[in-house]
Design a protein around this motif. Sequence first.
Motif, mmCIF file in Angstrom:
data_model
loop_
_atom_site.group_PDB
_atom_site.id
_atom_site.type_symbol
_atom_site.label_atom_id
_atom_site.label_comp_id
_atom_site.label_asym_id
_atom_site.label_seq_id
_atom_site.Cartn_x
_atom_site.Cartn_y
_atom_site.Cartn_z
ATOM 1 N N THR A 47 -37.368 26.075 -43.354
ATOM 2 C CA THR A 47 -37.909 24.619 -44.127
ATOM 3 C C THR A 47 -36.996 23.864 -43.354
ATOM 4 O OG1 THR A 47 -38.220 25.018 -45.913
ATOM 5 C CG2 THR A 47 -38.271 23.738 -46.313
ATOM 6 N N ASN A 48 -37.648 23.183 -41.843
ATOM 7 C CA ASN A 48 -36.811 21.756 -41.693
ATOM 8 C C ASN A 48 -37.148 20.616 -41.880
ATOM 9 O OD1 ASN A 48 -35.608 23.910 -39.586
ATOM 10 N ND2 ASN A 48 -37.142 23.978 -38.778
ATOM 11 N N TRP A 49 -36.176 19.641 -42.273
ATOM 12 C CA TRP A 49 -36.871 18.487 -42.441
ATOM 13 C C TRP A 49 -35.919 17.536 -41.373
ATOM 14 C CZ3 TRP A 49 -34.528 13.875 -44.425
ATOM 15 C CH2 TRP A 49 -35.158 12.679 -44.999
ATOM 16 N N HIS A 50 -37.466 16.198 -40.896
ATOM 17 C CA HIS A 50 -36.616 15.144 -40.425
ATOM 18 C C HIS A 50 -37.665 13.844 -41.420
ATOM 19 C CE1 HIS A 50 -40.671 15.245 -38.513
ATOM 20 N NE2 HIS A 50 -40.205 14.370 -38.310
ATOM 21 N N ASP A 51 -36.815 12.684 -41.802
ATOM 22 C CA ASP A 51 -37.691 11.423 -42.207
ATOM 23 C C ASP A 51 -38.323 10.652 -41.384
ATOM 24 O OD1 ASP A 51 -36.659 8.213 -42.567
ATOM 25 O OD2 ASP A 51 -35.107 9.386 -41.175
ATOM 26 N N LYS A 52 -39.501 11.144 -42.276
ATOM 27 C CA LYS A 52 -40.731 9.502 -41.167
ATOM 28 C C LYS A 52 -41.009 8.235 -42.259
ATOM 29 C CE LYS A 52 -43.176 13.610 -40.650
ATOM 30 N NZ LYS A 52 -44.296 14.821 -40.542
ATOM 31 N N LYS A 53 -39.587 7.757 -42.646
ATOM 32 C CA LYS A 53 -40.297 6.596 -43.399
ATOM 33 C C LYS A 53 -38.803 5.693 -43.868
ATOM 34 C CE LYS A 53 -42.773 8.952 -46.707
ATOM 35 N NZ LYS A 53 -42.980 9.373 -47.940
ATOM 36 N N LEU A 54 -37.259 6.806 -44.054
ATOM 37 C CA LEU A 54 -36.298 5.355 -44.235
ATOM 38 C C LEU A 54 -36.122 4.734 -43.043
ATOM 39 C CD1 LEU A 54 -33.589 6.090 -45.630
ATOM 40 C CD2 LEU A 54 -32.390 7.237 -44.272
ATOM 41 N N ALA A 55 -35.981 3.348 -43.705
ATOM 42 C CA ALA A 55 -35.325 2.307 -43.085
ATOM 43 C C ALA A 55 -34.026 1.911 -43.128
ATOM 44 C CB ALA A 55 -35.840 1.200 -43.678
ATOM 45 N N CYS A 56 -34.060 1.476 -41.108
ATOM 46 C CA CYS A 56 -31.777 1.254 -41.177
ATOM 47 C C CYS A 56 -30.944 0.787 -42.182
ATOM 48 C CB CYS A 56 -31.780 0.484 -39.685
ATOM 49 S SG CYS A 56 -32.496 -0.518 -39.218
#
Length: 69
Positions: A47-56
Amino acid sequence: MNYDKDVFISYAHFDDESVTKGLSGWVTEFHKLLEVRLSKLLGECTTNWHDKKLACIEFFTIKIKSLTN
């Protein structure tokens, strides 16, 4: 330690923008390919994860914990 995810992919969101309308960016494609390749090598689903929503401007640690659970 036990984690819910096997791999966390850190990147800048603009790096995942597609050069062709309607297609995924390279980070999204890398995520898919990595998940398949690691699962084959390890003989079990990963299970890999990368965020698609996180704002800087968001506090990274708290937001990552809330998005991965």
